[in-house]
Design an enzyme around this catalytic site. Structure first.
Site, PDB file in Angstrom:
ATOM      1  N   SER A 160       2.276   0.856   6.217  1.00 26.07           N
ATOM      2  CA  SER A 160       2.699   1.468   4.955  1.00 26.07           C
ATOM      3  C   SER A 160       2.273   2.918   4.896  1.00 26.07           C
ATOM      4  O   SER A 160       1.226   3.287   5.459  1.00 26.07           O
ATOM      5  CB  SER A 160       2.033   0.689   3.817  1.00 26.07           C
ATOM      6  N   TYR A 178      -5.796  -3.239  -0.447  1.00 24.66           N
ATOM      7  CA  TYR A 178      -4.504  -3.415   0.226  1.00 24.66           C
ATOM      8  C   TYR A 178      -4.338  -2.359   1.322  1.00 24.66           C
ATOM      9  O   TYR A 178      -4.018  -2.681   2.477  1.00 24.66           O
ATOM     10  CB  TYR A 178      -3.343  -3.325  -0.785  1.00 24.66           C
ATOM     11  N   LYS A 190      -4.185  -2.673   5.651  1.00 21.43           N
ATOM     12  CA  LYS A 190      -3.176  -2.125   6.579  1.00 21.43           C
ATOM     13  C   LYS A 190      -3.848  -1.245   7.634  1.00 21.43           C
ATOM     14  O   LYS A 190      -3.520  -1.303   8.821  1.00 21.43           O
ATOM     15  CB  LYS A 190      -2.117  -1.321   5.813  1.00 21.43           C
TER      16      LYS A 190
HETATM   17  P1  NAD Z   1       7.289  -9.685   0.132  1.00 25.49           P
HETATM   18  O1  NAD Z   1       6.135 -10.181  -0.671  1.00 25.49           O
HETATM   19  O2  NAD Z   1       8.641  -9.768  -0.475  1.00 25.49           O
HETATM   20  O3  NAD Z   1       7.314 -10.404   1.558  1.00 25.49           O
HETATM   21  C1  NAD Z   1       6.143 -10.830   2.216  1.00 25.49           C
HETATM   22  C2  NAD Z   1       6.340 -12.293   2.573  1.00 25.49           C
HETATM   23  O4  NAD Z   1       5.169 -12.769   3.246  1.00 25.49           O
HETATM   24  C3  NAD Z   1       6.535 -13.184   1.339  1.00 25.49           C
HETATM   25  O5  NAD Z   1       7.718 -13.945   1.531  1.00 25.49           O
HETATM   26  C4  NAD Z   1       5.305 -14.084   1.312  1.00 25.49           C
HETATM   27  O6  NAD Z   1       5.592 -15.366   0.807  1.00 25.49           O
HETATM   28  C5  NAD Z   1       4.894 -14.079   2.768  1.00 25.49           C
HETATM   29  N1  NAD Z   1       3.456 -14.316   3.012  1.00 25.49           N
HETATM   30  C6  NAD Z   1       2.394 -13.750   2.399  1.00 25.49           C
HETATM   31  N2  NAD Z   1       1.255 -14.190   2.943  1.00 25.49           N
HETATM   32  C7  NAD Z   1       1.596 -15.059   3.932  1.00 25.49           C
HETATM   33  C8  NAD Z   1       0.876 -15.851   4.846  1.00 25.49           C
HETATM   34  N3  NAD Z   1      -0.473 -15.842   4.871  1.00 25.49           N
HETATM   35  N4  NAD Z   1       1.563 -16.632   5.719  1.00 25.49           N
HETATM   36  C9  NAD Z   1       2.920 -16.665   5.718  1.00 25.49           C
HETATM   37  N5  NAD Z   1       3.651 -15.951   4.860  1.00 25.49           N
HETATM   38  C10 NAD Z   1       3.004 -15.151   3.974  1.00 25.49           C
HETATM   39  O7  NAD Z   1       6.951  -8.167   0.549  1.00 25.49           O
HETATM   40  P2  NAD Z   1       7.868  -7.102   1.289  1.00 25.49           P
HETATM   41  O8  NAD Z   1       8.109  -5.992   0.336  1.00 25.49           O
HETATM   42  O9  NAD Z   1       8.983  -7.759   1.962  1.00 25.49           O
HETATM   43  O10 NAD Z   1       6.808  -6.570   2.362  1.00 25.49           O
HETATM   44  C11 NAD Z   1       6.812  -7.003   3.710  1.00 25.49           C
HETATM   45  C12 NAD Z   1       5.696  -6.294   4.451  1.00 25.49           C
HETATM   46  O11 NAD Z   1       5.881  -4.880   4.343  1.00 25.49           O
HETATM   47  C13 NAD Z   1       4.308  -6.581   3.875  1.00 25.49           C
HETATM   48  O12 NAD Z   1       3.398  -6.681   4.956  1.00 25.49           O
HETATM   49  C14 NAD Z   1       4.019  -5.345   3.034  1.00 25.49           C
HETATM   50  O13 NAD Z   1       2.641  -5.112   2.927  1.00 25.49           O
HETATM   51  C15 NAD Z   1       4.712  -4.263   3.842  1.00 25.49           C
HETATM   52  N6  NAD Z   1       5.097  -3.095   3.044  1.00 25.49           N
HETATM   53  C16 NAD Z   1       5.841  -3.266   1.909  1.00 25.49           C
HETATM   54  C17 NAD Z   1       6.169  -2.148   1.141  1.00 25.49           C
HETATM   55  C18 NAD Z   1       6.953  -2.291  -0.138  1.00 25.49           C
HETATM   56  O14 NAD Z   1       6.888  -1.381  -0.970  1.00 25.49           O
HETATM   57  N7  NAD Z   1       7.713  -3.355  -0.338  1.00 25.49           N
HETATM   58  C19 NAD Z   1       5.770  -0.877   1.544  1.00 25.49           C
HETATM   59  C20 NAD Z   1       5.034  -0.746   2.719  1.00 25.49           C
HETATM   60  C21 NAD Z   1       4.700  -1.869   3.470  1.00 25.49           C
HETATM   61  N1  UFG Z   2       6.085   4.610 -11.661  1.00 28.09           N
HETATM   62  C1  UFG Z   2       6.278   4.770 -13.014  1.00 28.09           C
HETATM   63  N2  UFG Z   2       6.400   3.654 -13.774  1.00 28.09           N
HETATM   64  C2  UFG Z   2       6.357   2.396 -13.258  1.00 28.09           C
HETATM   65  C3  UFG Z   2       6.165   2.238 -11.861  1.00 28.09           C
HETATM   66  C4  UFG Z   2       6.027   3.369 -11.096  1.00 28.09           C
HETATM   67  O1  UFG Z   2       6.320   5.897 -13.515  1.00 28.09           O
HETATM   68  O2  UFG Z   2       6.466   1.424 -14.013  1.00 28.09           O
HETATM   69  C5  UFG Z   2       5.976   5.805 -10.797  1.00 28.09           C
HETATM   70  C6  UFG Z   2       4.645   5.921 -10.074  1.00 28.09           C
HETATM   71  O3  UFG Z   2       3.699   6.571 -10.882  1.00 28.09           O
HETATM   72  C7  UFG Z   2       5.049   6.701  -8.812  1.00 28.09           C
HETATM   73  C8  UFG Z   2       6.484   6.238  -8.552  1.00 28.09           C
HETATM   74  O4  UFG Z   2       6.953   5.696  -9.786  1.00 28.09           O
HETATM   75  O5  UFG Z   2       5.093   8.089  -9.122  1.00 28.09           O
HETATM   76  C9  UFG Z   2       6.575   5.157  -7.477  1.00 28.09           C
HETATM   77  O6  UFG Z   2       5.696   4.091  -7.808  1.00 28.09           O
HETATM   78  P1  UFG Z   2       5.764   2.691  -7.011  1.00 28.09           P
HETATM   79  O7  UFG Z   2       4.742   1.801  -7.628  1.00 28.09           O
HETATM   80  O8  UFG Z   2       7.159   2.211  -6.960  1.00 28.09           O
HETATM   81  O9  UFG Z   2       5.386   3.094  -5.520  1.00 28.09           O
HETATM   82  P2  UFG Z   2       4.049   3.715  -4.911  1.00 28.09           P
HETATM   83  O10 UFG Z   2       4.472   4.878  -4.070  1.00 28.09           O
HETATM   84  O11 UFG Z   2       3.018   3.973  -5.927  1.00 28.09           O
HETATM   85  O12 UFG Z   2       3.522   2.534  -3.984  1.00 28.09           O
HETATM   86  C10 UFG Z   2       4.391   1.752  -3.174  1.00 28.09           C
HETATM   87  C11 UFG Z   2       3.710   0.421  -2.888  1.00 28.09           C
HETATM   88  C12 UFG Z   2       2.486   0.656  -2.043  1.00 28.09           C
HETATM   89  C13 UFG Z   2       2.901   1.363  -0.790  1.00 28.09           C
HETATM   90  C14 UFG Z   2       3.592   2.658  -1.124  1.00 28.09           C
HETATM   91  C15 UFG Z   2       4.088   3.347   0.120  1.00 28.09           C
HETATM   92  O13 UFG Z   2       3.338  -0.213  -4.107  1.00 28.09           O
HETATM   93  O14 UFG Z   2       1.906  -0.565  -1.701  1.00 28.09           O
HETATM   94  O15 UFG Z   2       4.704   2.402  -1.980  1.00 28.09           O
HETATM   95  O16 UFG Z   2       4.868   2.493   0.869  1.00 28.09           O
HETATM   96  F1  UFG Z   2       1.803   1.627  -0.058  1.00 28.09           F
END
Ligand code: NAD
Ligand code: UFG
Length: 337
Positions: free
Chosen positions: A126, A150, A154
């Site tokens: 991330s 979190y 990572k």
């Molecule tokens: P998500 O929660 O939709 O998907 C993650 C999946 O992993 C879920 O289906 C959950 O049930 C499963 N899971 C959790 N713990 C588990 C375990 N111990 N064993 C088996 N399955 C398990 O999240 P996502 O947005 O699809 O994210 C996928 C990956 O990308 C994650 O590792 C997350 O940290 C990373 N990531 C997400 C974002 C974002 O903003 N969505 C940004 C950066 C990185």
């Molecule tokens: N924001 C609002 N109102 C809300 C939610 C978000 O104003 O209700 C703003 C935040 O302050 C930020 C922007 O929208 O300026 C984006 O916020 P997000 O929560 O959507 O995303 P972040 O960049 O804060 O974080 C997300 C994930 C993290 C990840 C990161 C980079 O939550 O776990 O993206 O991938 F690490």
């Protein structure tokens, strides 16, 4: 490509969209998830979109014996590891849960892959590992830090993967640092389905648009940005998914590990995202300015150069396509799956 891939977290948001791209690129997929944050209906929808079958197993990645049993039965060439927990705020309250799921889960998976002779992995990291970046666009060699459990989970896994590939150069590991995924599959069949009140901007706006939440709180309008609101690099989830196909192709072609950003290289403010969404849904999104969210940074967007050079990949979809697709998903599935 007819090799078989193990996809962990396959029924989650990014995993499910990536399965579609993998199947369409010709890979076979074995899907696992513990369903802690997703619905098995995603697997039905992946099959509906692609016309391909996806064997699905409810397995926790921390369950070494279940993973071993599965891999004894299947001939896996590589794994894509999405499974993990992803809420920053929850991680602050439940650090052990987060380290157990994200760090121990990764270690268990790596051990089983190693025992089975699998040496190719794509890992979901991330942009959070950049902490508060000193300059933007953020390049992969920028300094790393984390401000919450979190983010540390990572960072720890990234370090474990570096140590592993140093110790055993047979490992080929792609560490992908995602920026802010948004949008949905263009069919409206797959999308993000957060449990409870969304933490992230796009799903929150979508739930305001569909009438489930009264207004969006804009967390701060006094940041040093063009309109005072936070700037992020929102990337269409299908572009992100395609980035995994490109990363796998590279892993199969070259005996090297690498780390790349998956972002667009463009920053968008909260107010710009709201305006784009209003166009997509054709209605007004009420907002209220609220205090800054603790831990938030002003500006975060990727340098997309390394991904372009190394993977021949770049994000192609526009912000308008992203919000159109997000809205199609939300309006067709107001209560998720
Ligand atoms: P998500 O929660 O939709 O998907 C993650 C999946 O992993 C879920 O289906 C959950 O049930 C499963 N899971 C959790 N713990 C588990 C375990 N111990 N064993 C088996 N399955 C398990 O999240 P996502 O947005 O699809 O994210 C996928 C990956 O990308 C994650 O590792 C997350 O940290 C990373 N990531 C997400 C974002 C974002 O903003 N969505 C940004 C950066 C990185
Ligand atoms: N924001 C609002 N109102 C809300 C939610 C978000 O104003 O209700 C703003 C935040 O302050 C930020 C922007 O929208 O300026 C984006 O916020 P997000 O929560 O959507 O995303 P972040 O960049 O804060 O974080 C997300 C994930 C993290 C990840 C990161 C980079 O939550 O776990 O993206 O991938 F690490």
């Amino acid at each position: 490509m007819s090799d078989t891939l193990l996809v962990t977290g396959a029924s989650g948001y990014i995993g499910s969209h990536t399965c579609v791209c993998l199947l369409q690129a010709g890979w076979h997929v074995i899907a696992i998830d513990n369903l802690s944050n997703s619905s098995p209906r995603t697997i039905e929808r992946i099959q509906e979109i692609t016309g391909r079958s996806v064997p699905f197993h409810t397995i926790d990645v921390r369950d070494e014996s279940a993973l071993t049993r599965l891999l004894n039965q299947e001939n896996i060439s590589a794994a894509i590891h999405f499974a993990g927990l992803k809420s920053v705020s929850e991680s602050v309250n439940k650090p052990l849960t987060y380290f157990d799921n994200n760090v121990n889960g990764s270690i268990t998976l790596l051990k089983v892959l190693h025992q089975q002779g699998v040496r190719k992995l794509v890992f979901s990291s991330s942009a959070t590992v950049y902490g508060d970046p000193k300059k933007v666009p953020i390049q992969e060699d920028a300094s790393l830090s984390a401000t919450n459990p979190y983010g540390r989970s990572k960072l720890f896994v990234e370090q474990i993967l570096n140590d592993l590939s140093q110790a055993d150069p047979e490992w080929r590991i792609a560490t992908l640092r995602y920026f802010n995924p948004a949008g949905a599959h263009e069919s409206g069949l797959l999308g993000e389905d957060p449990r409870g009140i969304p933490n992230n901007l796009m799903p929150y706006i979508a739930q305001v648009a569909v009438g489930k939440l009264p207004h969006l709180s804009v967390f701060g309008n006094d940041y040093p940005t063009t309109d005072g609101t936070g700037v992020r690099d929102y990337i269409h989830v299908m572009d992100l998914a395609q980035g995994h196909v490109s990363a796998l192709n590279r892993l199969f072609a070259k005996p090297e590990s690498f780390t790349v950003n998956l972002g667009t290289g463009q920053g968008i403010t909260v107010l710009e995202a709201v305006a784009a969404f209003e166009q997509a849904c054709g209605s007004h999104i009420p907002i209220q300015v609220a205090p800054r969210r603790p831990g938030d940074i002003a500006t975060c967007y990727a340098s997309a150069d390394k991904a372009r050079e190394l993977l021949n990949w770049q994000a192609n979809k526009t912000l308008d396509q992203m919000v159109d697709d997000h809205w199609r998903w939300q309006s067709h599935n107001p209560n998720g799956y």
